[in-house]
Design an enzyme around this catalytic site. Structure first.
Site, PDB file in Angstrom:
ATOM      1  N   ASP A  32      -8.809   0.840   0.732  1.00 24.59           N
ATOM      2  CA  ASP A  32      -7.735   1.572   1.409  1.00 24.59           C
ATOM      3  C   ASP A  32      -7.850   3.071   1.096  1.00 24.59           C
ATOM      4  O   ASP A  32      -8.088   3.468  -0.044  1.00 24.59           O
ATOM      5  CB  ASP A  32      -6.369   1.030   0.948  1.00 24.59           C
ATOM      6  CG  ASP A  32      -5.247   1.456   1.871  1.00 24.59           C
ATOM      7  OD1 ASP A  32      -4.717   0.602   2.594  1.00 24.59           O
ATOM      8  OD2 ASP A  32      -4.911   2.669   1.887  1.00 24.59           O
ATOM      9  N   ILE A  33      -7.665   3.874   2.149  1.00 21.45           N
ATOM     10  CA  ILE A  33      -7.841   5.322   2.005  1.00 21.45           C
ATOM     11  C   ILE A  33      -6.729   5.965   1.157  1.00 21.45           C
ATOM     12  O   ILE A  33      -6.941   7.001   0.524  1.00 21.45           O
ATOM     13  CB  ILE A  33      -7.933   5.976   3.412  1.00 21.45           C
ATOM     14  CG1 ILE A  33      -8.639   7.305   3.375  1.00 21.45           C
ATOM     15  CG2 ILE A  33      -6.580   6.101   4.060  1.00 21.45           C
ATOM     16  CD1 ILE A  33      -9.051   7.808   4.752  1.00 21.45           C
ATOM     17  N   ASN A  88       1.602  -6.836   7.031  1.00 20.50           N
ATOM     18  CA  ASN A  88       2.801  -6.308   7.689  1.00 20.50           C
ATOM     19  C   ASN A  88       2.704  -6.444   9.204  1.00 20.50           C
ATOM     20  O   ASN A  88       1.661  -6.130   9.788  1.00 20.50           O
ATOM     21  CB  ASN A  88       2.971  -4.821   7.338  1.00 20.50           C
ATOM     22  CG  ASN A  88       3.110  -4.586   5.842  1.00 20.50           C
ATOM     23  OD1 ASN A  88       3.706  -5.401   5.133  1.00 20.50           O
ATOM     24  ND2 ASN A  88       2.573  -3.485   5.351  1.00 20.50           N
ATOM     25  N   GLN A  95       4.375  -1.791   9.093  1.00 17.08           N
ATOM     26  CA  GLN A  95       3.044  -1.686   9.702  1.00 17.08           C
ATOM     27  C   GLN A  95       2.853  -0.297  10.289  1.00 17.08           C
ATOM     28  O   GLN A  95       3.713   0.195  11.031  1.00 17.08           O
ATOM     29  CB  GLN A  95       2.857  -2.754  10.796  1.00 17.08           C
ATOM     30  CG  GLN A  95       1.443  -2.775  11.356  1.00 17.08           C
ATOM     31  CD  GLN A  95       1.193  -3.908  12.359  1.00 17.08           C
ATOM     32  OE1 GLN A  95       2.128  -4.568  12.812  1.00 17.08           O
ATOM     33  NE2 GLN A  95      -0.059  -4.119  12.710  1.00 17.08           N
ATOM     34  N   HIS A 101      -4.296  -6.467   9.586  1.00 15.75           N
ATOM     35  CA  HIS A 101      -5.075  -6.369   8.351  1.00 15.75           C
ATOM     36  C   HIS A 101      -4.274  -7.001   7.221  1.00 15.75           C
ATOM     37  O   HIS A 101      -3.043  -7.042   7.264  1.00 15.75           O
ATOM     38  CB  HIS A 101      -5.414  -4.908   8.038  1.00 15.75           C
ATOM     39  CG  HIS A 101      -4.230  -4.001   8.106  1.00 15.75           C
ATOM     40  ND1 HIS A 101      -3.722  -3.529   9.295  1.00 15.75           N
ATOM     41  CD2 HIS A 101      -3.426  -3.521   7.144  1.00 15.75           C
ATOM     42  CE1 HIS A 101      -2.663  -2.781   9.060  1.00 15.75           C
ATOM     43  NE2 HIS A 101      -2.450  -2.769   7.765  1.00 15.75           N
ATOM     44  N   HIS A 103      -3.609  -6.791   3.157  1.00 17.66           N
ATOM     45  CA  HIS A 103      -3.762  -5.962   1.956  1.00 17.66           C
ATOM     46  C   HIS A 103      -4.061  -6.835   0.743  1.00 17.66           C
ATOM     47  O   HIS A 103      -3.430  -7.879   0.543  1.00 17.66           O
ATOM     48  CB  HIS A 103      -2.454  -5.217   1.650  1.00 17.66           C
ATOM     49  CG  HIS A 103      -2.056  -4.204   2.663  1.00 17.66           C
ATOM     50  ND1 HIS A 103      -2.368  -2.869   2.535  1.00 17.66           N
ATOM     51  CD2 HIS A 103      -1.365  -4.321   3.817  1.00 17.66           C
ATOM     52  CE1 HIS A 103      -1.871  -2.209   3.578  1.00 17.66           C
ATOM     53  NE2 HIS A 103      -1.256  -3.065   4.372  1.00 17.66           N
TER      54      HIS A 103
HETATM   55  P1  AMP Z   1       0.021  -0.989   7.094  1.00 12.24           P
HETATM   56  O1  AMP Z   1       1.130  -0.084   6.624  1.00 12.24           O
HETATM   57  O2  AMP Z   1       0.195  -2.410   6.636  1.00 12.24           O
HETATM   58  O3  AMP Z   1      -0.214  -0.865   8.583  1.00 12.24           O
HETATM   59  O4  AMP Z   1      -1.266  -0.499   6.330  1.00 12.24           O
HETATM   60  C1  AMP Z   1      -2.165   0.433   6.832  1.00 12.24           C
HETATM   61  C2  AMP Z   1      -3.053   0.772   5.671  1.00 12.24           C
HETATM   62  O5  AMP Z   1      -4.266   1.267   6.166  1.00 12.24           O
HETATM   63  C3  AMP Z   1      -2.462   1.816   4.739  1.00 12.24           C
HETATM   64  O6  AMP Z   1      -2.464   1.326   3.406  1.00 12.24           O
HETATM   65  C4  AMP Z   1      -3.402   3.016   4.912  1.00 12.24           C
HETATM   66  O7  AMP Z   1      -3.571   3.742   3.729  1.00 12.24           O
HETATM   67  C5  AMP Z   1      -4.668   2.341   5.352  1.00 12.24           C
HETATM   68  N1  AMP Z   1      -5.557   3.159   6.184  1.00 12.24           N
HETATM   69  C6  AMP Z   1      -5.232   3.867   7.280  1.00 12.24           C
HETATM   70  N2  AMP Z   1      -6.325   4.459   7.815  1.00 12.24           N
HETATM   71  C7  AMP Z   1      -7.369   4.100   7.029  1.00 12.24           C
HETATM   72  C8  AMP Z   1      -8.759   4.394   7.037  1.00 12.24           C
HETATM   73  N3  AMP Z   1      -9.300   5.188   7.963  1.00 12.24           N
HETATM   74  N4  AMP Z   1      -9.530   3.855   6.066  1.00 12.24           N
HETATM   75  C9  AMP Z   1      -8.994   3.070   5.113  1.00 12.24           C
HETATM   76  N5  AMP Z   1      -7.682   2.746   5.048  1.00 12.24           N
HETATM   77  C10 AMP Z   1      -6.877   3.266   5.981  1.00 12.24           C
END
Ligand code: AMP
Ligand code: ZN
Length: 138
Positions: A32-33, A88, A95, A101, A103
């Site tokens: 995760d970024i 989520n 979300q 996805h 986590h």
């Molecule tokens: P959600 O809130 O469940 O939709 O989670 C989205 C997740 O994706 C968050 O934890 C972000 O930090 C992560 N995220 C968003 N863009 C990227 C990316 N380009 N590479 C890796 N993780 C990402």
């Protein structure tokens, strides 16, 4: 099917580079970024589904196996104290990226991650009709 406007479709299918922890023919697991904790990873299906309701049964039946496989290896390497497996659906549920996805969030004693709720009280009147209505759909 891929969605050409979806960043997670591009990452999952290797069109955008990512720090990949695991890959097979159906999934890519990336770091995760903006990690909630050290080692936070997310499992991305290579097929686009905005959320759990859209996910095909095939992917649904495989994704928890990936969570088990990769999550177990992460815990072994990190020596963390726990692991939250979280998914989520919808803005109200937190979300932010609308490509399903899962986590994998390593947990450490006294970390600052907060995933929780105040325990409520079960409402029998609500449950009587809710359970019946859901069972009727299923
Ligand atoms: P959600 O809130 O469940 O939709 O989670 C989205 C997740 O994706 C968050 O934890 C972000 O930090 C992560 N995220 C968003 N863009 C990227 C990316 N380009 N590479 C890796 N993780 C990402
Ligand atoms: Zn997508």
């Amino acid at each position: 099917m891929k969605d050409s406007n979806c960043i997670f479709c591009k990452i999952a299918n290797g069109e955008i580079p990512s720090r990949t922890l695991y890959e097979d023919e159906d999934f890519r697991v990336i770091m995760d970024i903006n990690p909630a904790s050290k080692g936070h990873a997310i499992i991305l299906p290579k097929e686009h589904a905005a959320n759990l309701y859209e996910l095909s049964d095939e992917y649904a039946s495989k994704i928890f196996k990936v969570a088990k496989k990769v999550g177990s290896a992460m815990v072994e390497v990190l020596g963390c104290d726990g692991l939250n497996v979280l998914q989520n659906n919808g803005e109200a549920a937190g979300q932010t990226v609308f490509h399903l996805h899962v986590h994998l969030i390593p947990r450490y004693k006294d970390d600052c991650v907060s995933i929780g709720w105040k325990p409520g009280e079960a409402d029998d009147t609500f449950l009587d009709s809710f359970v019946t209505k859901v069972q009727n759909i299923l």
